[in-house]
Design a protein around this motif. Structure first.
Motif, PDB file in Angstrom:
ATOM      1  N   ASP A  33       3.088 -23.160   1.938  1.00 22.52           N
ATOM      2  CA  ASP A  33       2.690 -23.405   0.847  1.00 22.52           C
ATOM      3  C   ASP A  33       0.908 -23.333   0.067  1.00 22.52           C
ATOM      4  OD1 ASP A  33       4.339 -25.604   1.042  1.00 22.52           O
ATOM      5  OD2 ASP A  33       3.189 -27.022   2.013  1.00 22.52           O
ATOM      6  N   ALA A  34       0.731 -22.794   0.749  1.00 20.91           N
ATOM      7  CA  ALA A  34      -0.447 -21.889   0.669  1.00 20.91           C
ATOM      8  C   ALA A  34      -0.042 -20.518  -0.599  1.00 20.91           C
ATOM      9  CB  ALA A  34      -1.747 -21.644   1.846  1.00 20.91           C
ATOM     10  N   TYR A  35       0.325 -19.908   0.661  1.00 23.06           N
ATOM     11  CA  TYR A  35       1.022 -18.325   0.202  1.00 23.06           C
ATOM     12  C   TYR A  35       1.939 -18.354  -1.339  1.00 23.06           C
ATOM     13  CZ  TYR A  35       4.763 -14.605  -1.008  1.00 23.06           C
ATOM     14  OH  TYR A  35       5.749 -13.858  -0.982  1.00 23.06           O
ATOM     15  N   LEU A  36       2.429 -19.612  -1.821  1.00 24.35           N
ATOM     16  CA  LEU A  36       3.081 -19.853  -3.077  1.00 24.35           C
ATOM     17  C   LEU A  36       2.002 -20.521  -3.979  1.00 24.35           C
ATOM     18  CD1 LEU A  36       5.683 -22.486  -2.343  1.00 24.35           C
ATOM     19  CD2 LEU A  36       5.927 -20.193  -2.782  1.00 24.35           C
ATOM     20  N   LYS A  37       1.109 -21.167  -3.835  1.00 23.22           N
ATOM     21  CA  LYS A  37       0.051 -21.858  -4.617  1.00 23.22           C
ATOM     22  C   LYS A  37      -0.865 -20.277  -4.508  1.00 23.22           C
ATOM     23  CE  LYS A  37      -4.663 -24.040  -4.498  1.00 23.22           C
ATOM     24  NZ  LYS A  37      -5.223 -25.275  -3.784  1.00 23.22           N
ATOM     25  N   LEU A  38      -0.740 -19.128  -4.083  1.00 23.63           N
ATOM     26  CA  LEU A  38      -1.878 -17.670  -3.980  1.00 23.63           C
ATOM     27  C   LEU A  38      -1.133 -16.942  -5.243  1.00 23.63           C
ATOM     28  CD1 LEU A  38      -3.113 -16.297  -1.019  1.00 23.63           C
ATOM     29  CD2 LEU A  38      -4.374 -17.200  -2.750  1.00 23.63           C
ATOM     30  N   VAL A  39       0.703 -17.507  -5.105  1.00 26.05           N
ATOM     31  CA  VAL A  39       1.519 -16.347  -6.005  1.00 26.05           C
ATOM     32  C   VAL A  39       1.505 -16.607  -7.025  1.00 26.05           C
ATOM     33  CG1 VAL A  39       4.086 -15.649  -6.437  1.00 26.05           C
ATOM     34  CG2 VAL A  39       3.224 -15.372  -3.743  1.00 26.05           C
ATOM     35  N   ASN A  40       1.345 -18.264  -7.623  1.00 24.82           N
ATOM     36  CA  ASN A  40       1.705 -18.927  -8.893  1.00 24.82           C
ATOM     37  C   ASN A  40       0.135 -19.322  -9.677  1.00 24.82           C
ATOM     38  OD1 ASN A  40       4.846 -20.127  -8.487  1.00 24.82           O
ATOM     39  ND2 ASN A  40       3.651 -21.251  -7.708  1.00 24.82           N
ATOM     40  N   ALA A  41      -0.274 -18.759  -8.442  1.00 24.36           N
ATOM     41  CA  ALA A  41      -1.798 -18.834  -9.792  1.00 24.36           C
ATOM     42  C   ALA A  41      -2.054 -17.434  -9.605  1.00 24.36           C
ATOM     43  CB  ALA A  41      -3.554 -19.007  -8.654  1.00 24.36           C
ATOM     44  N   ASN A  42      -1.933 -15.795  -9.498  1.00 29.50           N
ATOM     45  CA  ASN A  42      -2.430 -14.913  -8.739  1.00 29.50           C
ATOM     46  C   ASN A  42      -1.558 -13.446  -9.991  1.00 29.50           C
ATOM     47  OD1 ASN A  42      -5.497 -14.306  -7.940  1.00 29.50           O
ATOM     48  ND2 ASN A  42      -4.009 -15.420  -6.690  1.00 29.50           N
ATOM     49  N   GLU A  43       0.072 -13.981  -9.311  1.00 28.95           N
ATOM     50  CA  GLU A  43       1.314 -12.791  -9.825  1.00 28.95           C
ATOM     51  C   GLU A  43       1.166 -13.326 -11.188  1.00 28.95           C
ATOM     52  OE1 GLU A  43       2.945  -9.633  -9.830  1.00 28.95           O
ATOM     53  OE2 GLU A  43       2.327 -10.242  -8.196  1.00 28.95           O
ATOM     54  N   LYS A  44       0.877 -11.662 -12.501  1.00 33.08           N
ATOM     55  CA  LYS A  44       1.190 -12.513 -13.523  1.00 33.08           C
ATOM     56  C   LYS A  44       2.578 -11.042 -13.757  1.00 33.08           C
ATOM     57  CE  LYS A  44      -2.749 -14.363 -13.540  1.00 33.08           C
ATOM     58  NZ  LYS A  44      -2.377 -16.410 -13.840  1.00 33.08           N
ATOM     59  N   ASN A  45       2.576 -10.275 -13.009  1.00 35.77           N
ATOM     60  CA  ASN A  45       3.999  -9.184 -13.508  1.00 35.77           C
ATOM     61  C   ASN A  45       5.366 -10.102 -12.965  1.00 35.77           C
ATOM     62  OD1 ASN A  45       5.689  -7.562 -12.599  1.00 35.77           O
ATOM     63  ND2 ASN A  45       5.013  -6.498 -13.756  1.00 35.77           N
ATOM     64  N   ALA A  46       6.321 -10.310 -14.350  1.00 37.21           N
ATOM     65  CA  ALA A  46       7.257 -11.097 -13.730  1.00 37.21           C
ATOM     66  C   ALA A  46       8.478 -10.672 -12.882  1.00 37.21           C
ATOM     67  CB  ALA A  46       7.890 -11.406 -14.873  1.00 37.21           C
ATOM     68  N   ASP A  47       8.397  -9.792 -12.553  1.00 36.22           N
ATOM     69  CA  ASP A  47       9.100  -9.403 -11.330  1.00 36.22           C
ATOM     70  C   ASP A  47       8.926  -9.006 -10.020  1.00 36.22           C
ATOM     71  OD1 ASP A  47      11.960  -8.037 -12.977  1.00 36.22           O
ATOM     72  OD2 ASP A  47      10.510  -6.441 -13.807  1.00 36.22           O
ATOM     73  N   ASN A  48       7.439  -8.568 -10.193  1.00 37.14           N
ATOM     74  CA  ASN A  48       6.921  -8.896  -8.424  1.00 37.14           C
ATOM     75  C   ASN A  48       6.414 -10.479  -8.704  1.00 37.14           C
ATOM     76  OD1 ASN A  48       6.515  -6.095  -8.813  1.00 37.14           O
ATOM     77  ND2 ASN A  48       4.498  -6.584  -9.518  1.00 37.14           N
ATOM     78  N   ARG A  49       6.640 -11.822  -9.374  1.00 35.24           N
ATOM     79  CA  ARG A  49       6.509 -12.673  -9.245  1.00 35.24           C
ATOM     80  C   ARG A  49       7.601 -13.359  -8.187  1.00 35.24           C
ATOM     81  NH1 ARG A  49       2.938 -16.906 -11.440  1.00 35.24           N
ATOM     82  NH2 ARG A  49       4.097 -19.075 -11.985  1.00 35.24           N
ATOM     83  N   PHE A  50       8.728 -12.478  -9.110  1.00 31.98           N
ATOM     84  CA  PHE A  50      10.243 -13.653  -8.812  1.00 31.98           C
ATOM     85  C   PHE A  50      10.288 -12.625  -7.376  1.00 31.98           C
ATOM     86  CE2 PHE A  50      14.130 -11.397  -7.510  1.00 31.98           C
ATOM     87  CZ  PHE A  50      14.968 -12.891  -7.839  1.00 31.98           C
ATOM     88  N   MET A  51       9.811 -11.636  -7.141  1.00 31.10           N
ATOM     89  CA  MET A  51      10.448 -11.359  -5.706  1.00 31.10           C
ATOM     90  C   MET A  51       8.935 -11.790  -4.525  1.00 31.10           C
ATOM     91  SD  MET A  51      10.757  -6.918  -5.800  1.00 31.10           S
ATOM     92  CE  MET A  51       9.246  -6.155  -6.584  1.00 31.10           C
ATOM     93  N   ARG A  52       8.233 -11.966  -5.358  1.00 30.12           N
ATOM     94  CA  ARG A  52       7.534 -12.672  -4.041  1.00 30.12           C
ATOM     95  C   ARG A  52       7.841 -14.670  -4.041  1.00 30.12           C
ATOM     96  NH1 ARG A  52       5.551  -8.750  -4.454  1.00 30.12           N
ATOM     97  NH2 ARG A  52       7.141  -8.205  -2.996  1.00 30.12           N
ATOM     98  N   LEU A  53       8.237 -14.863  -5.228  1.00 30.77           N
ATOM     99  CA  LEU A  53       8.779 -16.279  -4.488  1.00 30.77           C
ATOM    100  C   LEU A  53      10.434 -16.165  -4.135  1.00 30.77           C
ATOM    101  CD1 LEU A  53       8.129 -17.413  -8.984  1.00 30.77           C
ATOM    102  CD2 LEU A  53       7.056 -18.316  -6.227  1.00 30.77           C
ATOM    103  N   ASN A  54      10.720 -15.027  -4.310  1.00 34.64           N
ATOM    104  CA  ASN A  54      12.140 -14.893  -3.620  1.00 34.64           C
ATOM    105  C   ASN A  54      11.689 -14.737  -2.011  1.00 34.64           C
ATOM    106  OD1 ASN A  54      14.949 -14.873  -3.144  1.00 34.64           O
ATOM    107  ND2 ASN A  54      14.514 -12.366  -3.374  1.00 34.64           N
ATOM    108  N   ASP A  55      10.981 -14.073  -1.620  1.00 35.45           N
ATOM    109  CA  ASP A  55      11.106 -14.344  -0.254  1.00 35.45           C
ATOM    110  C   ASP A  55      10.347 -15.149   0.479  1.00 35.45           C
ATOM    111  OD1 ASP A  55      10.577 -11.239  -0.388  1.00 35.45           O
ATOM    112  OD2 ASP A  55       8.659 -11.175  -0.857  1.00 35.45           O
ATOM    113  N   ALA A  56       9.996 -16.319  -0.255  1.00 34.88           N
ATOM    114  CA  ALA A  56       9.421 -17.466   0.228  1.00 34.88           C
ATOM    115  C   ALA A  56      10.914 -18.511   0.145  1.00 34.88           C
ATOM    116  CB  ALA A  56       8.249 -18.176  -0.891  1.00 34.88           C
ATOM    117  N   MET A  57      11.483 -17.880  -0.844  1.00 34.56           N
ATOM    118  CA  MET A  57      12.395 -18.589  -0.911  1.00 34.56           C
ATOM    119  C   MET A  57      13.849 -18.542   0.809  1.00 34.56           C
ATOM    120  SD  MET A  57      14.756 -21.565  -2.370  1.00 34.56           S
ATOM    121  CE  MET A  57      13.845 -21.252  -4.070  1.00 34.56           C
ATOM    122  N   GLN A  58      13.696 -17.644   1.229  1.00 31.98           N
ATOM    123  CA  GLN A  58      14.317 -16.937   2.160  1.00 31.98           C
ATOM    124  C   GLN A  58      14.156 -17.186   3.477  1.00 31.98           C
ATOM    125  OE1 GLN A  58      17.139 -15.430   1.181  1.00 31.98           O
ATOM    126  NE2 GLN A  58      15.728 -15.410  -0.666  1.00 31.98           N
TER     127      GLN A  58
END
Length: 219
Positions: A33-58
């Motif tokens: 949950d803390a990881y997702l909060k950081l990603v959603n607040a800080n990652e602005k590059n769409a491709d990188n953001r997807f990869m971070r969210l995909n990592d979480a989904m796994q």
């Protein structure tokens, strides 16, 4: 170690994200949950953001956090985000949220989405949202209907009669990668093109299934 990890869970420093993800992989839901909060607040590059969210989904284990990931995908309008949200519509616990994410991504996507995939998944999303049945869902259903009306299929490429006589074969007709092997995740057929982003095509390749020598290539 536990005190250090607990401190990272409350930080706003994006550099903590990899450590939090590692903790999530061994079952720490609060770290995820803390990881997702950081990603959603800080990652602005769409491709990188997807990869971070995909990592979480796994690594996600519960529906509430999966819904949080889908909210992040909904504001990450890329082809790969659409495909991941579409996969989640098969999960009954989050099917509605996945359908809403598909609708949001399709409406704002910065990439082309293949017509066949767009049509099939938006129709599924429309049915799921309609079944949910709130007043706002009616607006979403209408919005999807408009997108479906405006979507146009791309033509299937075919050889000319002269090219057939000369012995040419079609390696890519615009709809599938049946004659190719290799990275079929990073490389995706989209409306007559083979789509790849720099983030996905920099370490893996796509090859023809057959090997050729002494050939003429028309590209």
């Amino acid at each position: 170690k536990n005190e250090a990890l607990n401190a990272l869970k409350s930080t706003t420093n994006y550099a903590a994200a990899p450590t939090l993800l590692q903790a999530a992989k061994v079952g720490d839901n609060a770290a995820l949950d803390a990881y997702l909060k950081l990603v959603n607040a800080n990652e602005k590059n769409a491709d990188n953001r997807f990869m971070r969210l995909n990592d979480a989904m796994q690594v996600v284990k519960n529906a509430a956090t999966k819904k949080n990931i889908l909210k992040g995908l909904a504001s990450t309008p890329t082809l790969h985000s659409f495909n991941l949200a579409a996969e989640c519509m098969a999960d009954a616990e989050v099917a509605y949220e996945a359908a809403l994410a598909c609708k949001e991504i399709a409406g704002k996507c910065v990439d082309d989405i293949d017509y066949q995939a767009l049509q099939a998944n938006l129709q599924k999303a429309q049915a799921l949202i309609k079944a949910h049945g709130t007043a706002d869902d009616g607006y979403a259903v209408d919005e999807i209907a408009k997108m479906l009306r405006e979507a146009k299929p791309s033509p299937v490429f075919q050889l000319s009669e002269q090219e057939k006589k000369e012995g040419f074969e079609v390696l890519f007709d615009g709809t599938n990668l049946d004659k190719w092997v290799g990275d079929k995740v990073g490389y995706t057929p989209v409306n007559g093109t083979i789509y790849v982003t720099s983030s996905y095509g920099n370490s893996r390749n796509l090859y023809t299934a057959k090997e050729y020598r002494d050939f003429v290539l028309r590209f």
